[in-house]
Structures are given as C-alpha cells and as structure tokens.
Design a protein around this motif. Structure first.
Motif, PDB file in Angstrom:
ATOM      1  N   LYS A  44      -1.690   2.205   2.296  1.00  0.00           N
ATOM      2  CA  LYS A  44      -0.209   1.965   2.243  1.00  0.00           C
ATOM      3  C   LYS A  44       0.258   1.218   1.186  1.00  0.00           C
ATOM      4  O   LYS A  44       1.382   1.594   0.838  1.00  0.00           O
ATOM      5  N   LYS A  45      -0.420   0.429   0.345  1.00  0.00           N
ATOM      6  CA  LYS A  45       0.197  -0.580  -0.350  1.00  0.00           C
ATOM      7  C   LYS A  45      -0.030   0.170  -1.994  1.00  0.00           C
ATOM      8  O   LYS A  45       0.695  -0.394  -2.762  1.00  0.00           O
ATOM      9  N   PRO A  95      -6.476   5.085   4.319  1.00  0.00           N
ATOM     10  CA  PRO A  95      -5.191   4.844   4.092  1.00  0.00           C
ATOM     11  C   PRO A  95      -5.017   3.737   2.953  1.00  0.00           C
ATOM     12  O   PRO A  95      -5.855   2.768   3.151  1.00  0.00           O
TER      13      PRO A  95
END
Length: 483
Positions: free
Chosen positions: A446-447, A444
C-alpha cells in the motif's frame, strides 16, 4: 564437621558460550552474595556450563528427583549434603519445611567461596511456590551475609522457572541474575562438530537443533546422517527414547501438552481455534496456559503476519523444536518396528531420503525466519529499523491454506525485502521465478515501497538464473555458515 565439595574435572573441549561465560565469571567475582537463575531446554548444556565456570569454587550441588513430593525432596537434599560431610545421612535432622533444610546448608556455608547449586528446581519444588517463598527468608536472614556465596537455581522447565522463580516477588531485587541458555548457534555447532561439510552440519542442525548432548551422540559417526539414523532407529537409539524424557523434565504431567504437540506434528501450522477444536477446549483460560507454557519451553512458536500483532486472530502455531519435528515425522511412525529391532543392522533404511530432503526444506525456512538478523546483516541493512516475519492474510489463506511468504523485511528506508527460500540439493534454476512472482502479486504494498527480491538457496543459482537478473541478491549456505 569436615565438609568437602563437588570435584569437577576441567572440560578441555568446551566450546562457544563466550558471552555467557564472561557474564557468569563477572558474577562470581562480585564482592557480595549473588543469585543466578538459569533455565533452558533439557540437554542444552546448563550443568556443564555452570560447573566448568565455577569449578574453582566449593560447589554443593543438590538435584531434584522426578515425581516425588516435597517431603521426600527435603530428605534427598539432606542425603546429598551428607555426601559432602563425614556423615552419610544427617539423621538427627527431620525437616518439616524447606527452611529446615536451608538452615542445615547454612551451617556449612557461612564463610568461604561457596556455591550452593540447586538443579532441576521444578522437581525439588514439586512445581509449587514453597521452595522460593522459604528461600527468600533464608536468603534475607543468612545466606546473603556471606559475601562470597553464590546461589544457583537451575531448571529444565522454562515455564516453571519464569513464572515461579523469575517472576516471583519473593526474590525480586535480591542480587538476582537471569540467564536463559539457548542451543548452540550454527557457528557453534560447526565448531563443535569439526571437519564436516557445511551441508552436513546444517542438515544435522535442522534435524536436532543446537543441543550439545544430541550433537555429541552423532559426532564420531562416519557421517552425521548415519549417526542420526543409528541413534533414531535402532533398539537402543538415544533419540527414539528422548521424546518422553523431554516432557518429564520440562513440565508437570498433563495430557494436553502432548496432545497439542501431537496435533501440530500433523500440520505445518494451526490456528488457536483449530487446536481448541481438536482438544475440545474453550479458547480461553486453560488453553492459553497450555499454549503459553509450550511457548516458554521452546517446543512451539506463535507467529502472525509481519504487519499484524501477535494477538491477531490470524496467528498460527507450529512446532519450533527441531528434534520434536523430526521425532514426529520420522521416528514415531517407526516405533513399533524399532522396538522389534527391524532396523538394527541397517538403520538408514528407515529414513526415506526424498521425504527427508523435503522436510529439511521446511526446516530451513524456519531457520531463516528465526535468524532474520543474520540475513539482514548479510544484505547490509541490519542498521535499518525493520519488521521481519511472514505474510499471509484471509484472502491468501482462502485461496491456498498453505500459502505464505516465509520471510519479509518491511524496512524503514522505504524498501520491502522479500526472500524466496530454497534448500535444494542442487543450484536453483529459472523455474523458481514463476511461483515466487505469483506469491509477490498477492502481497499488498500500500505504501508503494521498492520491492527487493532475495533468493536464499543452499547451493546458489545456475548461471541462467543469475543472468536473468530477477533476484537482487543471492545468499548461499556458505554465506549463512560464515556469518
């Protein structure tokens, strides 16, 4: 009564340890009495370092003996003191506690440049607190009054030394210096082994770790590989017998310590729950103590995904000691044949090269993860704040229990550096791209950080892989050895 001291010959071949030597010398030049607490793994070089740095001082060295009660330790210390005097045994003294022993030592060290050196402290203390609590009284009331006195407390049981000595309130704030002596770095190992190829040196390091005594055993062999095999698979081989010595010197006897190590030797990693199930123990108090002490000793390591805390339920344990990894994988299965002398004439026959090379690949992954600061420096972002570690989660573990990205740097400059680590015998080719790409797809982000892709390959990369421009940087074995 005339008192002599330990005569220590200078070691002209002492290498490395510059930082530790400078620190110890500074302590020894102090104008007040000092306490040095040193601990580290068996055969890491504690005694050699201390004796060489302080060889110009008057040294009284007292060594504990294995598996003996305190009463016998008292007598043995006085017997050793007798070696330094005109009396073989200080017969008039019948000690009933450590204070009685310290009183006698104090009689001879009230003035002058004296070093009182207690070695294998865990045995001297019989794994109890009496030694330290009574030493506090002796220190406060007389040892510290000699401004030239140096007291050394040294042990091969990091768990005992940390919990019962370093963390002891008895010695708190009493001119105390703590030093955890680490194995040689790869650069110190290269300096110690001399003119060898980088590959040969790294193979030896991944197999034995930077333990000076182990490296000394193979240093003169025609090849480090044949030296390792001779010391591992022949009847009198040092490494085939070393496993038992490690546990004897590092901790009090408990079957659980060895059971945990043995279980982890059969798995690349394991969770706390898996270890508890194997030992038929609750996951609470006793197991915590066993795991904590094995971590203190450096035998195992606990790690979690880089984006979670160490207390995460996803935390994994693995054997962290190179020699123990090698022992369980290759020496232990051959012990019965080793004892019959089967490999005495041809010890290399006991080690299948394909299996060994695959094992070295996993060991190299651990090395890179443990030395992430070196890699960050090579890539030019060591000055940037980052979190480094592995990545895996419940989803990836469910899909493939062995899945993990071995080294990720989550950087404060909005970049994630992901490393693919390959310890191949040849240059990496384009076939490394597809599986690495799949692993990246499960990670992942996410940012939305920039993904910086790095290949760490012992022999580098083929031209076709370089020209594919898939990896942003390529780090080789030669790069790691120079850093």
């Amino acid at each position: 009564m005339t008192l002599s001291s330990e005569k220590i010959q200078q070691n002209q071949e002492l290498i490395g340890r510059e930082r530790e030597i400078a620190t110890l010398r500074q302590i020894g030049q102090s104008q007040e009495a000092q306490i040095v607490i040193m601990y580290g793994r068996r055969r890491v070089g504690k005694t050699e370092l201390l004796e060489q740095v302080y060889r110009e001082r008057h040294v009284l060295k007292f060594e504990g003996i294995e598996n003996k009660p305190e009463a016998e330790q008292y007598q043995f210390v006085l017997r050793q003191l007798g070696r330094y005097t005109s009396k073989p045994i200080l017969s008039p003294v019948t000690p009933t506690c450590w204070l009685d022993v310290f009183d006698v030592i104090h009689e001879h060290t009230q003035q002058g440049l004296w070093t009182i050196y207690f070695e294998e402290l865990q045995w001297l203390a019989d794994y109890k607190d009496n030694f330290i609590s009574e030493l506090k009284v002796a220190w406060d009331n007389y040892f510290r009054r000699n401004p030239q006195l140096l007291l050394i407390l040294c042990g091969s049981s990091p768990s005992f030394m940390i919990q019962h000595v370093v963390h002891s309130k008895a010695l708190y704030n009493r001119s105390q210096h703590e030093m955890h002596l680490q194995p040689f770095s790869i650069q110190e190992t290269k300096q110690f082994l001399g003119r060898r190829s980088n590959r040969e040196i790294m193979n030896a390091y991944l197999t034995l770790g930077g333990i000076p005594e182990y490296l000394k055993r193979i240093k003169s062999a025609s090849s480090l590989f044949t030296g390792i095999c001779k010391q591992s698979f022949t009847l009198d081989g040092y490494f085939s017998r070393e496993y038992k010595r490690i546990f004897i010197s590092s901790m009090a006897e408990s079957a659980h310590y060895q059971k945990i190590i043995s279980f982890l030797s059969q798995h690349r990693f394991a969770t706390r729950e898996q270890i508890a199930t194997h030992l038929a123990l609750q996951t609470g108090g006793h197991l915590s103590k066993f795991l904590e002490e094995l971590v203190y000793c450096g035998f195992i390591k606990k790690y979690s995904p880089y984006n979670l805390t160490e207390d995460s339920k996803l935390a994994r344990y693995q054997i962290n000691d190179n020699y123990l990894q090698f022992f369980f994988k290759f020496i232990q299965p051959e012990l019965s044949d080793i004892e019959t002398g089967r490999y005495n004439k041809q010890p290399t026959a006991a080690l299948k090269l394909d299996d060994y090379h695959q094992w070295l690949g996993y060991a190299f992954e651990r090395y890179c993860r443990d030395n992430h600061h070196t890699i960050a420096n090579l890539l030019g972002f060591s000055g940037v704040k980052y979190q480094a570690g592995t990545f895996y989660n419940r989803a990836t573990s469910k899909e493939d229990r062995g899945y993990q990205l071995d080294l990720i740097f989550d950087r404060a400059d909005h970049v994630i550096t992901v490393c693919e680590i390959k310890y191949l015998q040849q240059k990496a080719d384009k076939r490394v791209i597809a599986p690495f790409d799949k692993s990246l797809s499960l990670m992942p982000n996410k940012k939305g950080k920039t993904v910086h892709r790095v290949l760490i390959s012992a022999e580098g990369a083929e031209e076709s892989l370089v020209h594919a421009h898939y990896f942003d940087n390529i780090i080789t074995l030669d790069d790691l050895m120079v850093e």
